[in-house]
Design an enzyme around this catalytic site. Structure first.
Site, PDB file in Angstrom:
ATOM      1  N   PHE A 149       0.918  -1.400   0.071  1.00 64.66           N
ATOM      2  CA  PHE A 149       0.243  -0.084   0.018  1.00 64.66           C
ATOM      3  C   PHE A 149       0.985   1.243  -0.123  1.00 64.66           C
ATOM      4  O   PHE A 149       0.527   2.260  -0.557  1.00 64.66           O
ATOM      5  CB  PHE A 149      -0.853   0.061   1.185  1.00 64.66           C
ATOM      6  CG  PHE A 149      -0.217   0.369   2.379  1.00 64.66           C
ATOM      7  CD1 PHE A 149      -0.077   1.854   2.819  1.00 64.66           C
ATOM      8  CD2 PHE A 149       0.366  -0.513   3.374  1.00 64.66           C
ATOM      9  CE1 PHE A 149       0.399   2.206   3.994  1.00 64.66           C
ATOM     10  CE2 PHE A 149       0.908  -0.128   4.502  1.00 64.66           C
ATOM     11  CZ  PHE A 149       0.986   1.386   4.840  1.00 64.66           C
ATOM     12  N   LYS A 173      -1.065  -6.891  -9.359  1.00 64.78           N
ATOM     13  CA  LYS A 173      -2.063  -7.121  -8.267  1.00 64.78           C
ATOM     14  C   LYS A 173      -1.626  -6.021  -7.130  1.00 64.78           C
ATOM     15  O   LYS A 173      -1.080  -6.074  -6.149  1.00 64.78           O
ATOM     16  CB  LYS A 173      -1.924  -8.308  -7.698  1.00 64.78           C
ATOM     17  CG  LYS A 173      -3.343  -9.217  -6.768  1.00 64.78           C
ATOM     18  CD  LYS A 173      -3.707  -7.941  -5.744  1.00 64.78           C
ATOM     19  CE  LYS A 173      -2.998  -8.203  -4.475  1.00 64.78           C
ATOM     20  NZ  LYS A 173      -3.314  -7.331  -3.419  1.00 64.78           N
ATOM     21  N   ARG A 177      -5.751  -1.669  -0.201  1.00 65.60           N
ATOM     22  CA  ARG A 177      -6.029  -0.429   0.557  1.00 65.60           C
ATOM     23  C   ARG A 177      -5.913   0.729  -0.240  1.00 65.60           C
ATOM     24  O   ARG A 177      -6.993   2.019   0.123  1.00 65.60           O
ATOM     25  CB  ARG A 177      -5.119  -0.295   1.808  1.00 65.60           C
ATOM     26  CG  ARG A 177      -5.528  -1.299   2.871  1.00 65.60           C
ATOM     27  CD  ARG A 177      -4.485  -1.391   4.017  1.00 65.60           C
ATOM     28  NE  ARG A 177      -3.508  -2.429   3.612  1.00 65.60           N
ATOM     29  CZ  ARG A 177      -2.460  -2.673   4.295  1.00 65.60           C
ATOM     30  NH1 ARG A 177      -2.276  -1.746   5.503  1.00 65.60           N
ATOM     31  NH2 ARG A 177      -1.618  -3.451   4.354  1.00 65.60           N
ATOM     32  N   SER A 226       5.469  -6.940   3.270  1.00 59.55           N
ATOM     33  CA  SER A 226       5.930  -7.204   4.698  1.00 59.55           C
ATOM     34  C   SER A 226       6.692  -8.631   4.481  1.00 59.55           C
ATOM     35  O   SER A 226       6.793  -9.421   3.693  1.00 59.55           O
ATOM     36  CB  SER A 226       4.829  -7.414   5.733  1.00 59.55           C
ATOM     37  OG  SER A 226       3.961  -8.356   5.218  1.00 59.55           O
ATOM     38  N   CYS A 281       9.450   1.882   3.162  1.00 56.78           N
ATOM     39  CA  CYS A 281      10.319   1.012   3.508  1.00 56.78           C
ATOM     40  C   CYS A 281      11.817   1.471   3.855  1.00 56.78           C
ATOM     41  O   CYS A 281      12.671   0.691   4.264  1.00 56.78           O
ATOM     42  CB  CYS A 281      10.375  -0.088   2.192  1.00 56.78           C
ATOM     43  SG  CYS A 281      10.837   0.724   0.803  1.00 56.78           S
ATOM     44  N   GLU A 380       9.217  -4.214  13.011  1.00 55.23           N
ATOM     45  CA  GLU A 380       9.144  -3.255  11.996  1.00 55.23           C
ATOM     46  C   GLU A 380       7.699  -2.442  12.392  1.00 55.23           C
ATOM     47  O   GLU A 380       6.536  -3.142  12.387  1.00 55.23           O
ATOM     48  CB  GLU A 380       9.113  -3.673  10.737  1.00 55.23           C
ATOM     49  CG  GLU A 380       8.824  -2.736   9.702  1.00 55.23           C
ATOM     50  CD  GLU A 380       8.625  -3.121   8.133  1.00 55.23           C
ATOM     51  OE1 GLU A 380       7.884  -4.146   7.972  1.00 55.23           O
ATOM     52  OE2 GLU A 380       9.079  -2.351   7.297  1.00 55.23           O
TER      53      GLU A 380
HETATM   54  P1  NAD Z   1       1.416  -6.558   3.137  1.00 54.61           P
HETATM   55  O1  NAD Z   1       2.581  -7.702   3.078  1.00 54.61           O
HETATM   56  O2  NAD Z   1       0.532  -6.508   3.994  1.00 54.61           O
HETATM   57  O3  NAD Z   1       0.853  -6.678   1.391  1.00 54.61           O
HETATM   58  C1  NAD Z   1       1.599  -6.904   0.287  1.00 54.61           C
HETATM   59  C2  NAD Z   1       0.963  -7.331  -0.695  1.00 54.61           C
HETATM   60  O4  NAD Z   1       0.843  -8.731  -0.528  1.00 54.61           O
HETATM   61  C3  NAD Z   1      -0.585  -6.569  -0.908  1.00 54.61           C
HETATM   62  O5  NAD Z   1      -0.630  -6.720  -2.210  1.00 54.61           O
HETATM   63  C4  NAD Z   1      -1.217  -7.539  -0.167  1.00 54.61           C
HETATM   64  O6  NAD Z   1      -2.881  -7.669  -0.980  1.00 54.61           O
HETATM   65  C5  NAD Z   1      -0.816  -8.946  -0.468  1.00 54.61           C
HETATM   66  N1  NAD Z   1      -1.043  -9.758   0.748  1.00 54.61           N
HETATM   67  C6  NAD Z   1      -1.108  -9.374   2.057  1.00 54.61           C
HETATM   68  N2  NAD Z   1      -1.345 -10.146   2.810  1.00 54.61           N
HETATM   69  C7  NAD Z   1      -1.083 -11.337   2.192  1.00 54.61           C
HETATM   70  C8  NAD Z   1      -1.182 -13.000   2.426  1.00 54.61           C
HETATM   71  N3  NAD Z   1      -1.455 -13.340   3.626  1.00 54.61           N
HETATM   72  N4  NAD Z   1      -1.217 -13.831   1.465  1.00 54.61           N
HETATM   73  C9  NAD Z   1      -0.915 -13.122   0.120  1.00 54.61           C
HETATM   74  N5  NAD Z   1      -0.740 -11.907  -0.042  1.00 54.61           N
HETATM   75  C10 NAD Z   1      -0.820 -11.088   0.868  1.00 54.61           C
HETATM   76  O7  NAD Z   1       2.428  -5.242   2.872  1.00 54.61           O
HETATM   77  P2  NAD Z   1       1.773  -3.789   3.182  1.00 54.61           P
HETATM   78  O8  NAD Z   1       1.304  -3.347   4.401  1.00 54.61           O
HETATM   79  O9  NAD Z   1       0.851  -3.442   2.120  1.00 54.61           O
HETATM   80  O10 NAD Z   1       2.981  -2.928   3.022  1.00 54.61           O
HETATM   81  C11 NAD Z   1       3.876  -2.404   3.844  1.00 54.61           C
HETATM   82  C12 NAD Z   1       5.047  -3.499   4.267  1.00 54.61           C
HETATM   83  O11 NAD Z   1       5.781  -3.642   2.728  1.00 54.61           O
HETATM   84  C13 NAD Z   1       6.198  -2.939   5.073  1.00 54.61           C
HETATM   85  O12 NAD Z   1       6.678  -4.213   5.793  1.00 54.61           O
HETATM   86  C14 NAD Z   1       7.392  -2.412   4.227  1.00 54.61           C
HETATM   87  O13 NAD Z   1       8.582  -2.502   4.852  1.00 54.61           O
HETATM   88  C15 NAD Z   1       7.154  -3.124   2.916  1.00 54.61           C
HETATM   89  N6  NAD Z   1       7.846  -2.422   1.890  1.00 54.61           N
HETATM   90  C16 NAD Z   1       8.996  -3.128   1.730  1.00 54.61           C
HETATM   91  C17 NAD Z   1       9.563  -2.335   0.500  1.00 54.61           C
HETATM   92  C18 NAD Z   1      11.113  -2.804  -0.028  1.00 54.61           C
HETATM   93  O14 NAD Z   1      11.537  -2.128  -1.010  1.00 54.61           O
HETATM   94  N7  NAD Z   1      11.716  -4.003   0.376  1.00 54.61           N
HETATM   95  C19 NAD Z   1       9.035  -1.433  -0.262  1.00 54.61           C
HETATM   96  C20 NAD Z   1       7.985  -1.039   0.073  1.00 54.61           C
HETATM   97  C21 NAD Z   1       7.053  -1.613   1.333  1.00 54.61           C
END
Ligand code: NAD
Length: 498
Positions: A149, A173, A177, A226, A281, A380
């Site tokens: 998100f 995909k 949110r 995450s 991130c 985190e």
């Molecule tokens: P998230 O892991 O909850 O969601 C990421 C994606 O996975 C979304 O599209 C979501 O719909 C999907 N998803 C969520 N739960 C899932 C599940 N159980 N099974 C399959 N798919 C699922 O992350 P978020 O809250 O949207 O974003 C924040 C996180 O992203 C933070 O941990 C941040 O550090 C990380 N992030 C990392 C980077 C990087 O470059 N390493 C960059 C941006 C964000």
């Protein structure tokens, strides 16, 4: 109320969703739209449309592909305010920040405009009699991007410009949110002349992700989110025989040596800690104060933290907006309550910041004397919470960073070039800043962390992105050389000719 739909085969999907989710305005706390959540029918339609589109797109000459990318860049430039408004309205980040996100993503589009150069293969002449070898890189097919998100436009743009430029069809995909930015992007592609099906948006949640991970026609998966979900996506996609890069969470440290410019370091800590409400991130979440710098540094940071203007994302005077959902705000607040309970010193208490009654706000929080055993340090938090850890020496600081399970970004603030050089070589993280708090690589380098911040071995965009979205092929060819073979019999093939 508006329903945010899928974009399949070059147009909005017109089927009624079996399931849908709420999309909030984080500045008011109100539901502002619903988002369709894909099931089997939409997943199958999206991948099939992309598969069909790929069969033609891979044969479109590079020069034409590139013209479409240039057009996309221009259309985005013209409509960037619209894209930034869509981001800000659903994510809650202030508009200037959303525009910055668009700009960083656009840089990857610009990199992809140069794809003819980076897709060039190699050539070795006369490796044997009459025999030459050359290498080419070919697209994979349908590739999927699953994104978080916090950067609803930039993170997808880390992926799709390169994937599409290389000749793949891309299925995005996005996060459920803040799903609307993806549809603005789809419209930009259509306006730029991209054939239908080359860029697809599949809205959804875990069901959509699992559908893509299990689909035999999806050849590669890029994920950003995450750490627990990154690990799951990595393992599941790999078990299904797919190429996968999965970028996870972060806990970024900023080491401040005693000789650092304190004002510069404090400015950096505040902008990198609280910008976008800490939902980046590459946000700094731990300031490591080395030696006797701590008291003065904490004071400088505290003064600036108290001055941060918190308010609705649309208000020009706001410097920091709300968090993305009420649930996330409450979770972050829980860490603040817990940090006090664990004995850290709460220097600035964002729970008391004057914020609008509605909306998912939490003011910026600053903790001092945080220790590595505290949840505040270990987890985190992904919110506007900055922790200061005090250490005595440079060596202790490096050890602290290297012992942390995450390894996304890290920064050092110092006036000592030798110390900076040593840090750059020794520290265990994928992206390093020297007097730069958020060391995001330019588009022509690749972005990625180490340890639990990345599963897989390929970083996104830049040269590693090109490598990820293409397969290498090596061709060995042997032709008769008329000068050395006047009879024209050709080289000895090891079998009789008629
Ligand atoms: P998230 O892991 O909850 O969601 C990421 C994606 O996975 C979304 O599209 C979501 O719909 C999907 N998803 C969520 N739960 C899932 C599940 N159980 N099974 C399959 N798919 C699922 O992350 P978020 O809250 O949207 O974003 C924040 C996180 O992203 C933070 O941990 C941040 O550090 C990380 N992030 C990392 C980077 C990087 O470059 N390493 C960059 C941006 C964000």
């Amino acid at each position: 109320m508006r329903t945010v739909q899928h974009w399949i085969d070059g147009k909005l999907w017109d089927g009624a969703p079996q399931r849908s989710g709420d999309v909030f305005d984080p500045s008011t706390g109100q539901v502002q739209a619903h988002v369709a959540l894909a099931g089997g029918t939409e997943i199958a339609a999206a991948v099939e449309s992309a598969r069909q589109a790929f069969l033609e797109w891979r044969d479109v000459p590079l020069s034409r592909r590139v013209r479409i990318l240039f057009a996309f860049r221009e259309v985005m430039e013209r409509r960037k305010d619209e894209l930034a408004a869509a981001i800000s309205a659903e994510h809650g980040k202030v508009v200037s920040d959303a525009l910055g996100e668009v700009g960083r993503g656009q840089e990857v589009v610009e990199f992809a405009c140069g794809i003819p150069h980076v897709l060039k293969g190699g050539y070795s002449e006369s490796v044997s009699m009459g025999t030459d070898v050359h290498s080419i890189r070919q697209p994979l097919g349908v590739v999927a991007g699953i994104t978080p998100f916090n950067f609803p436009a930039m993170v997808p743009m880390w992926m799709f410009p390169v994937a599409i430029a290389c000749g793949n069809a891309f299925v995005l995909k996005p996060s459920d949110r803040d799903p609307s930015a993806s549809l603005v992007i789809a419209e930009l592609w259509a306006e730029a002349g991209l054939p239908a099906g080359v860029f697809t948006v599949l809205q959804g949640d875990k069901e959509a992700v699992d559908g893509l991970l299990g689909h035999p026609d999806v050849r590669a998966v890029s994920f950003v989110g995450s750490t627990p979900v990154a690990r799951y996506v990595y393992e599941t996609a790999a078990a299904n025989g797919k190429r996968v890069q999965a970028l996870g969470g972060a806990k970024n440290h900023m080491v401040v040596l005693p000789d650092a410019d304190l004002e510069q370091a404090a400015d950096a800590a505040v902008s990198a800690g609280y910008g976008s409400a800490g939902e980046r991130c590459m946000a700094i979440s731990v300031v490591v104060a080395v030696g006797d710098v701590a008291d003065a540094l904490v004071q400088e940071i505290a003064t600036r933290t108290r001055a941060v203007q918190v308010g609705p994302s649309r208000e020009p005077r706001s410097e920091m907006g709300p968090l993305v959902t009420a649930g996330h705000r409450d979770r972050v607040r829980g860490y603040v309550d817990g940090g006090v309970g664990e004995g850290a010193e709460l220097v600035v208490d964002g729970r008391e910041t004057a914020v609008p009654d509605e909306g998912f706000f939490l003011g910026p929080c600053l903790f001092d004397r945080v220790t590595p055993s505290m949840a505040l340090y270990r987890d985190e938090i992904f919110g506007p919470v900055l922790s200061v850890v005090r250490v005595e020496t440079y060596e202790e600081a490096v050890q602290l960073v290297s012992d942390n399970p995450y390894g996304n970004g890290v920064a050092i603030f110092t006036r000592d070039g030798g110390a900076a050089r040593r840090f750059e070589r020794e520290v265990d993280a994928g992206m390093v800043g020297v007097n730069v708090p958020i060391p995001v690589p330019m588009a022509y380098y690749s972005f990625g962390g180490w340890k639990q911040s990345l599963f897989g071995d390929t970083h996104v965009h830049g040269p590693e992105g090109v490598h990820f979205y293409t397969r290498g092929k090596v061709v060995t060819s042997r032709w008769a050389d008329p000068a050395s073979d006047p009879a024209g019999r050709g080289p000895d093939l090891g079998f009789p000719r008629t």
